[in-house]
Write a protein that holds these residues in place. Sequence first.
Motif, PDB file in Angstrom:
ATOM      1  N   LYS A 156       0.829  -1.208   0.000  1.00 35.77           N
ATOM      2  CA  LYS A 156       0.000   0.000   0.000  1.00 35.77           C
ATOM      3  C   LYS A 156       0.862   1.256   0.000  1.00 35.77           C
ATOM      4  CE  LYS A 156      -4.066  -1.958   2.278  1.00 35.77           C
ATOM      5  NZ  LYS A 156      -4.920  -1.908   3.479  1.00 35.77           N
ATOM      6  N   LYS A 157       1.956   1.230   0.763  1.00 35.87           N
ATOM      7  CA  LYS A 157       2.848   2.388   0.819  1.00 35.87           C
ATOM      8  C   LYS A 157       3.499   2.632  -0.527  1.00 35.87           C
ATOM      9  CE  LYS A 157       6.655   4.284   3.555  1.00 35.87           C
ATOM     10  NZ  LYS A 157       7.612   4.002   4.656  1.00 35.87           N
ATOM     11  N   LYS A 158       3.947   1.561  -1.193  1.00 37.26           N
ATOM     12  CA  LYS A 158       4.539   1.719  -2.514  1.00 37.26           C
ATOM     13  C   LYS A 158       3.527   2.242  -3.524  1.00 37.26           C
ATOM     14  CE  LYS A 158       8.124  -1.817  -2.011  1.00 37.26           C
ATOM     15  NZ  LYS A 158       8.624  -3.137  -2.509  1.00 37.26           N
ATOM     16  N   GLY A 159       2.280   1.759  -3.432  1.00 35.40           N
ATOM     17  CA  GLY A 159       1.233   2.246  -4.331  1.00 35.40           C
ATOM     18  C   GLY A 159       0.952   3.715  -4.123  1.00 35.40           C
ATOM     19  N   ALA A 160       0.913   4.154  -2.855  1.00 27.68           N
ATOM     20  CA  ALA A 160       0.680   5.577  -2.574  1.00 27.68           C
ATOM     21  C   ALA A 160       1.831   6.434  -3.096  1.00 27.68           C
ATOM     22  CB  ALA A 160       0.510   5.775  -1.066  1.00 27.68           C
ATOM     23  N   GLU A 161       3.091   5.949  -2.926  1.00 29.30           N
ATOM     24  CA  GLU A 161       4.237   6.701  -3.432  1.00 29.30           C
ATOM     25  C   GLU A 161       4.192   6.779  -4.963  1.00 29.30           C
ATOM     26  OE1 GLU A 161       7.647   4.783  -1.929  1.00 29.30           O
ATOM     27  OE2 GLU A 161       7.434   5.573   0.115  1.00 29.30           O
ATOM     28  N   ALA A 162       3.807   5.683  -5.613  1.00 29.32           N
ATOM     29  CA  ALA A 162       3.716   5.692  -7.073  1.00 29.32           C
ATOM     30  C   ALA A 162       2.640   6.663  -7.545  1.00 29.32           C
ATOM     31  CB  ALA A 162       3.427   4.281  -7.583  1.00 29.32           C
ATOM     32  N   LYS A 163       1.503   6.696  -6.828  1.00 29.53           N
ATOM     33  CA  LYS A 163       0.436   7.628  -7.205  1.00 29.53           C
ATOM     34  C   LYS A 163       0.872   9.075  -7.045  1.00 29.53           C
ATOM     35  CE  LYS A 163      -3.537   4.651  -6.228  1.00 29.53           C
ATOM     36  NZ  LYS A 163      -4.735   4.469  -5.384  1.00 29.53           N
ATOM     37  N   SER A 164       1.575   9.390  -5.936  1.00 29.92           N
ATOM     38  CA  SER A 164       2.035  10.765  -5.727  1.00 29.92           C
ATOM     39  C   SER A 164       3.063  11.159  -6.773  1.00 29.92           C
ATOM     40  CB  SER A 164       2.633  10.902  -4.328  1.00 29.92           C
ATOM     41  OG  SER A 164       3.748  10.026  -4.184  1.00 29.92           O
ATOM     42  N   THR A 165       3.959  10.225  -7.127  1.00 30.80           N
ATOM     43  CA  THR A 165       4.952  10.505  -8.163  1.00 30.80           C
ATOM     44  C   THR A 165       4.282  10.736  -9.512  1.00 30.80           C
ATOM     45  OG1 THR A 165       6.511   9.106  -6.981  1.00 30.80           O
ATOM     46  CG2 THR A 165       7.046   9.657  -9.261  1.00 30.80           C
ATOM     47  N   GLY A 166       3.272   9.914  -9.827  1.00 31.87           N
ATOM     48  CA  GLY A 166       2.541  10.088 -11.086  1.00 31.87           C
ATOM     49  C   GLY A 166       1.794  11.406 -11.136  1.00 31.87           C
ATOM     50  N   ALA A 167       1.198  11.799  -9.995  1.00 36.27           N
ATOM     51  CA  ALA A 167       0.486  13.075  -9.960  1.00 36.27           C
ATOM     52  C   ALA A 167       1.449  14.241 -10.141  1.00 36.27           C
ATOM     53  CB  ALA A 167      -0.254  13.204  -8.618  1.00 36.27           C
ATOM     54  N   ALA A 168       2.630  14.166  -9.510  1.00 40.42           N
ATOM     55  CA  ALA A 168       3.622  15.234  -9.680  1.00 40.42           C
ATOM     56  C   ALA A 168       4.099  15.305 -11.118  1.00 40.42           C
ATOM     57  CB  ALA A 168       4.801  14.993  -8.737  1.00 40.42           C
ATOM     58  N   GLY A 169       4.305  14.133 -11.736  1.00 43.60           N
ATOM     59  CA  GLY A 169       4.721  14.116 -13.138  1.00 43.60           C
ATOM     60  C   GLY A 169       3.664  14.701 -14.055  1.00 43.60           C
ATOM     61  N   ARG A 170       2.399  14.363 -13.770  1.00 42.26           N
ATOM     62  CA  ARG A 170       1.330  14.910 -14.606  1.00 42.26           C
ATOM     63  C   ARG A 170       1.226  16.426 -14.427  1.00 42.26           C
ATOM     64  NH1 ARG A 170      -1.235  10.148 -12.861  1.00 42.26           N
ATOM     65  NH2 ARG A 170      -2.327  11.268 -11.208  1.00 42.26           N
ATOM     66  N   GLY A 171       1.451  16.926 -13.198  1.00 37.74           N
ATOM     67  CA  GLY A 171       1.403  18.365 -12.956  1.00 37.74           C
ATOM     68  C   GLY A 171       2.498  19.103 -13.710  1.00 37.74           C
ATOM     69  N   SER A 172       3.735  18.576 -13.686  1.00 35.59           N
ATOM     70  CA  SER A 172       4.828  19.225 -14.414  1.00 35.59           C
ATOM     71  C   SER A 172       4.594  19.172 -15.915  1.00 35.59           C
ATOM     72  CB  SER A 172       6.147  18.542 -14.058  1.00 35.59           C
ATOM     73  OG  SER A 172       6.099  17.166 -14.429  1.00 35.59           O
ATOM     74  N   ALA A 173       4.039  18.058 -16.402  1.00 36.02           N
ATOM     75  CA  ALA A 173       3.736  17.961 -17.836  1.00 36.02           C
ATOM     76  C   ALA A 173       2.675  18.977 -18.238  1.00 36.02           C
ATOM     77  CB  ALA A 173       3.275  16.541 -18.177  1.00 36.02           C
ATOM     78  N   ALA A 174       1.666  19.180 -17.378  1.00 42.39           N
ATOM     79  CA  ALA A 174       0.626  20.174 -17.674  1.00 42.39           C
ATOM     80  C   ALA A 174       1.209  21.578 -17.686  1.00 42.39           C
ATOM     81  CB  ALA A 174      -0.488  20.077 -16.629  1.00 42.39           C
ATOM     82  N   GLN A 175       2.137  21.868 -16.778  1.00 48.66           N
ATOM     83  CA  GLN A 175       2.775  23.178 -16.770  1.00 48.66           C
ATOM     84  C   GLN A 175       3.593  23.406 -18.043  1.00 48.66           C
ATOM     85  OE1 GLN A 175       5.028  23.437 -13.182  1.00 48.66           O
ATOM     86  NE2 GLN A 175       3.222  23.587 -11.835  1.00 48.66           N
ATOM     87  N   LYS A 176       4.318  22.378 -18.481  1.00 47.76           N
ATOM     88  CA  LYS A 176       5.087  22.499 -19.713  1.00 47.76           C
ATOM     89  C   LYS A 176       4.186  22.737 -20.913  1.00 47.76           C
ATOM     90  CE  LYS A 176       9.017  19.689 -18.232  1.00 47.76           C
ATOM     91  NZ  LYS A 176       9.777  18.434 -18.476  1.00 47.76           N
ATOM     92  N   GLU A 177       3.074  22.001 -20.961  1.00 43.04           N
ATOM     93  CA  GLU A 177       2.146  22.182 -22.074  1.00 43.04           C
ATOM     94  C   GLU A 177       1.545  23.586 -22.072  1.00 43.04           C
ATOM     95  OE1 GLU A 177      -0.746  19.150 -21.834  1.00 43.04           O
ATOM     96  OE2 GLU A 177       0.615  17.517 -22.396  1.00 43.04           O
ATOM     97  N   ALA A 178       1.239  24.112 -20.865  1.00 38.21           N
ATOM     98  CA  ALA A 178       0.689  25.461 -20.779  1.00 38.21           C
ATOM     99  C   ALA A 178       1.714  26.490 -21.248  1.00 38.21           C
ATOM    100  CB  ALA A 178       0.255  25.755 -19.344  1.00 38.21           C
ATOM    101  N   ALA A 179       2.994  26.303 -20.872  1.00 38.61           N
ATOM    102  CA  ALA A 179       4.033  27.233 -21.304  1.00 38.61           C
ATOM    103  C   ALA A 179       4.214  27.198 -22.819  1.00 38.61           C
ATOM    104  CB  ALA A 179       5.347  26.901 -20.605  1.00 38.61           C
TER     105      ALA A 179
END
Length: 223
Positions: A156-179
């Motif tokens: 469960k801990k690994k799954g939560a860490e993977a989800k947080s990492t994926g969310a951070a990656g998606r956020g940075s990708a959205a910022q790049k696309e907006a720029a």
Amino acid sequence: MSMLRNLAVSLINSREERIVTTLPKAKELRPFVERAITLSRKANGLEVEDSGARALHLRRQAAGFFHAGNMRQSALTGKRGQLRLPRTAGVAALKRLFDELGERYKDRPGGYTRIFKLGRRAGDNAELAIIELVDNQSEREALEAAKKRKSAGSKKKKGAEAKSTGAAGRGSAAQKEAAVTTTKAAGKAEAEKTPEETSSLASAETTGETTTPEPESGAGKEN
């Protein structure tokens, strides 16, 4: 000696591999039954060449720690002519000792039992205790359940860490696309400017550059 044999038979044949008795009896039973378990462990660790006569000798030595069964009793019980069943508790204890416990404790050099104090008994105020075999079935099940809970928690801990990492990656990708989108929009707006706007901006810049500053009034008066 007979009391210790009865207690040893009860402990070995117990389904839970534990019995409740008084504390002095438990302390007397512990070294008694551990000597029998040591004999079974030695028999289990014998090599193939010496496993014949030596194993039989160890088994006969261990048989002295249990009741072998009352085989000389009357054939009839005297009640409706029914046959009396032989007492085989000691035989069953000896069989389990060499078939199961010797294999379980083959790598354990000692300490096959443990004692828990239960407090004093109402009535005669005798101190009670539980004596049990270590590595029993309930203990093994508890360890397996603890391992399963630990592995489930780590997953469960690994799954939560993977989800947080994926969310951070998606956020940075959205910022790049907006720029990138903003840059493209600015370039498109710059390209869509008319020639008239470009010429007016150029003339305004030229006028600003050729305009000279006027002299200060204070400096003229002094001259």
